[in-house]
Scaffold this motif. Structure first.
Motif, PDB file in Angstrom:
ATOM      1  N   UNK A  20     136.975  28.133  11.562  1.00  0.00           N
ATOM      2  CA  UNK A  20     137.119  27.193  12.416  1.00  0.00           C
ATOM      3  C   UNK A  20     136.682  27.687  13.919  1.00  0.00           C
ATOM      4  N   UNK A  21     137.255  28.685  14.172  1.00  0.00           N
ATOM      5  CA  UNK A  21     137.079  29.396  15.476  1.00  0.00           C
ATOM      6  C   UNK A  21     135.291  29.752  15.594  1.00  0.00           C
ATOM      7  N   UNK A  22     134.835  30.211  14.434  1.00  0.00           N
ATOM      8  CA  UNK A  22     133.357  30.562  14.622  1.00  0.00           C
ATOM      9  C   UNK A  22     132.860  29.272  14.741  1.00  0.00           C
ATOM     10  N   UNK A  23     133.214  28.194  14.005  1.00  0.00           N
ATOM     11  CA  UNK A  23     132.255  26.591  14.026  1.00  0.00           C
ATOM     12  C   UNK A  23     132.490  26.316  15.650  1.00  0.00           C
ATOM     13  N   UNK A  24     133.445  26.453  16.047  1.00  0.00           N
ATOM     14  CA  UNK A  24     133.904  25.806  17.301  1.00  0.00           C
ATOM     15  C   UNK A  24     132.737  26.724  18.433  1.00  0.00           C
ATOM     16  N   UNK A  25     132.680  28.104  18.341  1.00  0.00           N
ATOM     17  CA  UNK A  25     131.868  28.964  19.195  1.00  0.00           C
ATOM     18  C   UNK A  25     130.391  28.587  19.010  1.00  0.00           C
ATOM     19  N   UNK A  26     130.097  28.327  17.989  1.00  0.00           N
ATOM     20  CA  UNK A  26     128.734  27.982  17.456  1.00  0.00           C
ATOM     21  C   UNK A  26     128.184  26.423  18.060  1.00  0.00           C
ATOM     22  N   UNK A  27     129.090  25.680  17.862  1.00  0.00           N
ATOM     23  CA  UNK A  27     128.908  24.467  18.424  1.00  0.00           C
ATOM     24  C   UNK A  27     128.628  24.155  20.026  1.00  0.00           C
ATOM     25  N   UNK A  28     128.921  25.339  20.732  1.00  0.00           N
ATOM     26  CA  UNK A  28     128.819  25.525  22.099  1.00  0.00           C
ATOM     27  C   UNK A  28     127.233  25.883  22.314  1.00  0.00           C
ATOM     28  N   UNK A  29     126.566  26.682  21.338  1.00  0.00           N
ATOM     29  CA  UNK A  29     125.199  27.022  21.607  1.00  0.00           C
ATOM     30  C   UNK A  29     124.134  25.888  21.770  1.00  0.00           C
ATOM     31  N   UNK A  30     123.382  26.041  22.823  1.00  0.00           N
ATOM     32  CA  UNK A  30     122.355  24.891  22.920  1.00  0.00           C
ATOM     33  C   UNK A  30     121.140  25.033  21.749  1.00  0.00           C
ATOM     34  N   UNK A  31     121.150  26.130  21.375  1.00  0.00           N
ATOM     35  CA  UNK A  31     119.834  26.591  20.291  1.00  0.00           C
ATOM     36  C   UNK A  31     120.413  25.671  18.799  1.00  0.00           C
ATOM     37  N   UNK A  32     121.791  25.279  19.034  1.00  0.00           N
ATOM     38  CA  UNK A  32     121.919  24.672  17.565  1.00  0.00           C
ATOM     39  C   UNK A  32     121.619  23.113  17.464  1.00  0.00           C
ATOM     40  N   UNK A 144     124.746  36.278   7.958  1.00  0.00           N
ATOM     41  CA  UNK A 144     123.879  35.549   8.606  1.00  0.00           C
ATOM     42  C   UNK A 144     122.501  36.272   9.064  1.00  0.00           C
ATOM     43  N   UNK A 145     121.586  35.532   8.312  1.00  0.00           N
ATOM     44  CA  UNK A 145     120.180  36.108   8.546  1.00  0.00           C
ATOM     45  C   UNK A 145     119.491  35.100   9.371  1.00  0.00           C
ATOM     46  N   UNK A 146     118.838  35.677  10.392  1.00  0.00           N
ATOM     47  CA  UNK A 146     117.832  34.799  11.329  1.00  0.00           C
ATOM     48  C   UNK A 146     116.306  34.709  10.931  1.00  0.00           C
ATOM     49  N   UNK A 147     115.783  33.931  10.879  1.00  0.00           N
ATOM     50  CA  UNK A 147     114.343  34.048  10.418  1.00  0.00           C
ATOM     51  C   UNK A 147     113.274  33.496  11.587  1.00  0.00           C
ATOM     52  N   UNK A 148     113.834  32.882  12.731  1.00  0.00           N
ATOM     53  CA  UNK A 148     113.233  32.368  13.565  1.00  0.00           C
ATOM     54  C   UNK A 148     113.793  32.665  14.963  1.00  0.00           C
ATOM     55  N   UNK A 149     112.898  32.487  16.153  1.00  0.00           N
ATOM     56  CA  UNK A 149     113.352  33.013  17.355  1.00  0.00           C
ATOM     57  C   UNK A 149     114.667  32.256  17.678  1.00  0.00           C
ATOM     58  N   UNK A 150     114.893  30.865  17.335  1.00  0.00           N
ATOM     59  CA  UNK A 150     116.048  29.896  17.579  1.00  0.00           C
ATOM     60  C   UNK A 150     116.943  30.724  16.727  1.00  0.00           C
ATOM     61  N   UNK A 151     116.970  30.991  15.438  1.00  0.00           N
ATOM     62  CA  UNK A 151     118.052  31.593  14.850  1.00  0.00           C
ATOM     63  C   UNK A 151     118.476  33.082  15.320  1.00  0.00           C
ATOM     64  N   UNK A 152     117.608  33.999  15.854  1.00  0.00           N
ATOM     65  CA  UNK A 152     118.013  34.785  16.694  1.00  0.00           C
ATOM     66  C   UNK A 152     118.764  34.863  17.896  1.00  0.00           C
ATOM     67  N   UNK A 153     118.362  33.761  18.741  1.00  0.00           N
ATOM     68  CA  UNK A 153     119.065  33.344  19.759  1.00  0.00           C
ATOM     69  C   UNK A 153     120.649  33.064  19.460  1.00  0.00           C
ATOM     70  N   UNK A 154     120.626  32.104  18.331  1.00  0.00           N
ATOM     71  CA  UNK A 154     122.043  31.560  17.877  1.00  0.00           C
ATOM     72  C   UNK A 154     122.952  32.917  17.544  1.00  0.00           C
ATOM     73  N   UNK A 155     122.259  33.896  17.165  1.00  0.00           N
ATOM     74  CA  UNK A 155     123.302  35.238  16.759  1.00  0.00           C
ATOM     75  C   UNK A 155     123.653  35.517  18.154  1.00  0.00           C
ATOM     76  N   UNK A 156     123.133  35.455  19.225  1.00  0.00           N
ATOM     77  CA  UNK A 156     123.244  35.836  20.471  1.00  0.00           C
ATOM     78  C   UNK A 156     124.191  36.733  20.942  1.00  0.00           C
TER      79      UNK A 156
END
Length: 156
Positions: A20-32, A144-156
Motif C-alpha cells: 500500500x505504501x509503495x502504491x501511494x508513492x507511485x500514484x504521486x508520479x506524473x509519469x504514471x 520491476x523492470x523498465x523498458x521505456x523512458x517513461x518506465x525508467x522515470x517511474x523508477x525514479x
C-alpha cells in the motif's frame, strides 16, 4: 520478449501495508498517467491487491472488482482514465485481438494488465514489468523492470 531494459528495481514487501505504501508513492508520479504496466506472478501473488491499493491512492472510491470474469474494468478518476485487465481466462493470444483492446493500450491513460503472457506477442512494449513473488506469510519479492523512458522515470 521485450526491448532493451532501461532500469530495474528489486523490492521486498514484508506485508500488505508495504504494498500500500509503495502504491501511494507511485500514484504521486506524473509519469504514471499514461503508463502501461504488466503484472506477472502466480495466483495469489498480490497482483490485484496491488492494483486495488494503486486505484485507491489515485482516488477510486466504491467497490474495486477484479476483472477476472469481465476481462477489463475501467475507472474514470479525476483527470485520469484507468483500465485494469485480467487475461487469465484467455486460452489463445488471438482472443486479445478479437476483444478489440489494442486501441486502449496504445492510447492515453493508465493501463494495468494481469496475466499479459496470455496475449503473448500481441501487446505493446510495457513501461514496466512487475514480477510479484509470494514468500512466507504476507511477504512479497517484487522485481520491476523498465523498458521505456517513461518506465525508467517511474523508477525514479
Amino acid at each position: 520478449m521485450h526491448s532493451t531494459i532501461l532500469g530495474s528495481s528489486s523490492l521486498h514487501w514484508p506485508d500488505e501495508s508495504a504494498c500500500e505504501v509503495f502504491a501511494r508513492a507511485l500514484a504521486q508520479r506524473r509519469e504514471l498517467r499514461d503508463a502501461f504496466i504488466e503484472l506477472h506472478g502466480p495466483l495469489g501473488a498480490g497482483k490485484t491487491t496491488f492494483v486495488r491499493h494503486l486505484l485507491r491512492a489515485l482516488g477510486a472510491t466504491g467497490r474495486i472488482k477484479s476483472p477476472t470474469y469481465a476481462v477489463m474494468e475501467s475507472y474514470s478518476l479525476p483527470d485520469l482514465q484507468v483500465w485494469h485487465f485480467d487475461l487469465y481466462r484467455f486460452s489463445d493470444p488471438r482472443e486479445w485481438e478479437d476483444a478489440g483492446f489494442r486501441e486502449i493500450l496504445t492510447g492515453p491513460g493508465l493501463k494495468l494488465v494481469e496475466w499479459p503472457d496470455r496475449a503473448a506477442g500481441l501487446l505493446p512494449v510495457p513501461d514496466w514489468r512487475m514480477e510479484l513473488a509470494p514468500r512466507d506469510g504476507d511477504q512479497r519479492e517484487v522485481m520491476i523492470t523498465a523498458y521505456t523512458p517513461r518506465g525508467a522515470a517511474l523508477l525514479g
